[in-house]
Scaffold this motif. Structure first.
Motif: not given
Length: 436
Positions: A47-49, A51, A135, A140-141, A382-383, A385, A388
């Protein structure tokens, strides 16, 4: 890429009600659970920031586990020695980690051993789910997720992941899972319309007398996992070619057409004898076959096994392979699933049978096994943000075990992860995009 583990702990379900459910209950494994792979499967998300913080992800996971309690339990046995899922809420593994570089510096995330550092280990694990949150310095995560296949198939697991994302956003988890694994009742009298010995099951005594023998030369050969990208245009062309001899019949699906192509290209790259027989193990989702909702939680998969002589597969045009695949999948219909339920309920213990599904093999040649994730909502995790921008299986260097999934580009194209012997890879690359 050096991954540093910051913390590792067990987290348990959180319940809204004052009195949590009892932790002494259990769920017997269903007929389809008993025939699947006894192993953990791992997937990788990126995932892009920006996050969400770890706290948000942890609280969301605890909430999702209260709805999908099986994942927080443990595998065990009942008083009769039958396999069950213990609903003891002992929890799942939750790991926080970091990398002293940006994700772009670690990109591209190719299928290699480095992926194994992005999720917890897969063997010797009591927890049925494990999560590793890594992290990068750019913000990014990467989420590494492992789940035990005896608990649920890919469809159910992806539904759980979507629920985790909903809980992180403070949304209601919907749809709710259907937990009843006892709904598959055998008919009275049972009707064994198909032979399941040698297909889903094999005799335990025969397995001990004739264990899998791997060619010594194969053991010395390097296996590489090659990622292939198929554009929408290529997929349209391969589908048209595969369906060109169908006449007025319905065209073959994109999956059937692409798999027919890959089967032929991989077989050619392996340089097999023309008299050898090659087959493909293809998962068939039983939910639509048995008119069950997609929310059924557990395993509900059997397999189709198209097979052909190597000389016929390579000599005949692409529609030949596509028809073999299509016809084999169609045969695994409602009647086949019902016959399987009758068989498991009446024959397996009496005949001392074990499942043929096995991920302990390192080489499947001359055969293939194909896991298609094209219709699973894996990419909908989807958290808060967004979805993915990378989704992929972990590193599984099992020669012949192919993963097919939607490309994270999001335009309908497809990625395939194909483990081959390194010396067969040049031939595969040479023919991969050639439509014969």
């Amino acid at each position: 890429m050096k991954v540093r583990e910051e913390s590792s702990r067990i987290i348990k379900p959180s319940y809204d009600e004052d009195s949590p459910p009892p932790t002494t209950n259990y769920i017997p494994l269903g007929v389809f659970d008993k025939v699947t792979y006894n192993t953990h499967i791992a997937v990788i998300y990126a995932y892009r920031p920006p996050t969400p913080p770890y706290t948000t992800l942890e609280l969301g996971l605890q909430k999702a586990l209260s709805v999908y309690r099986e994942w927080a339990g443990r595998l065990g046995q009942d008083d009769n020695g039958d396999p069950v899922i213990l609903l003891n809420d002992e929890g799942v593994r939750f790991v926080e980690a970091s990398v002293d570089s940006t994700l772009n510096q670690a990109m591209p995330l190719k299928p290699s051993e480095s992926l194994l550092s992005l999720h917890p280990r897969l063997k010797g694990v009591l927890e049925l789910v494990q999560v590793q949150l890594t992290r990068f310095t750019c913000g990014a995560l990467v989420v590494g997720f492992t789940a035990h296949h005896l608990v649920a198939d890919g469809h159910s697991t992806s539904n759980f992941l979507v629920a985790w994302g909903q809980a992180c956003q403070g949304l209601e988890i919907t749809p709710l899972p259907l937990h009843d694994r006892a709904i598959f009742s055998p008919r009275n009298p049972p009707h064994f319309e198909f032979d399941h010995t040698g297909v889903e099951f094999m005799n335990k005594k025969v397995d001990k007398l004739y264990p899998l023998v791997t060619n010594f030369m194969d053991q010395e050969r390097e296996i590489v996992v090659h990622k292939v990208h198929f554009t929408l245009q290529f997929l349209a062309n391969i589908k048209a070619k595969a369906s060109s001899m169908n006449g007025s019949n319905k065209p073959y699906s994109t999956f059937e057409s692409l798999l027919a192509h890959l089967w032929r290209v991989i077989t050619k790259a392996r340089a097999l004898s023309g008299l050898e027989t090659t087959q493909v193990r293809i998962s068939v989702n039983g939910r639509s076959r048995l008119n069950l909702p997609n929310e059924y939680f557990g395993n509900l998969v059997l397999w189709a096994f198209p097979r052909a002589k190597v000389k016929d597969l390579l000599r005949e045009p692409l529609p030949y392979a596509a028809k073999l695949i299509h016809d084999a999948v169609v045969k695994v219909d409602k009647n086949y699933f019902k016959s399987f339920i009758d068989f498991v309920s009446n024959k397996v213990e009496d005949e001392d049978l074990i499942a043929t599904a096995d991920m302990n093999k390192s080489v499947l040649c001359p055969n293939l096994e194909v896991d298609s994730w094209l219709n699973f909502p894996f990419c909908d995790l989807d958290f808060g943000g967004g979805c993915p921008y990378i989704f992929m299986p972990s590193y599984f260097p099992i020669e012949g075990m192919v993963f097919i999934l939607p490309s994270f580009i999001g335009d309908g194209s497809i990625d395939a992860f194909i483990p081959l012997f390194e010396d067969n890879l040049p031939n595969f690359k040479q023919n991969c995009y050639s439509i014969e």
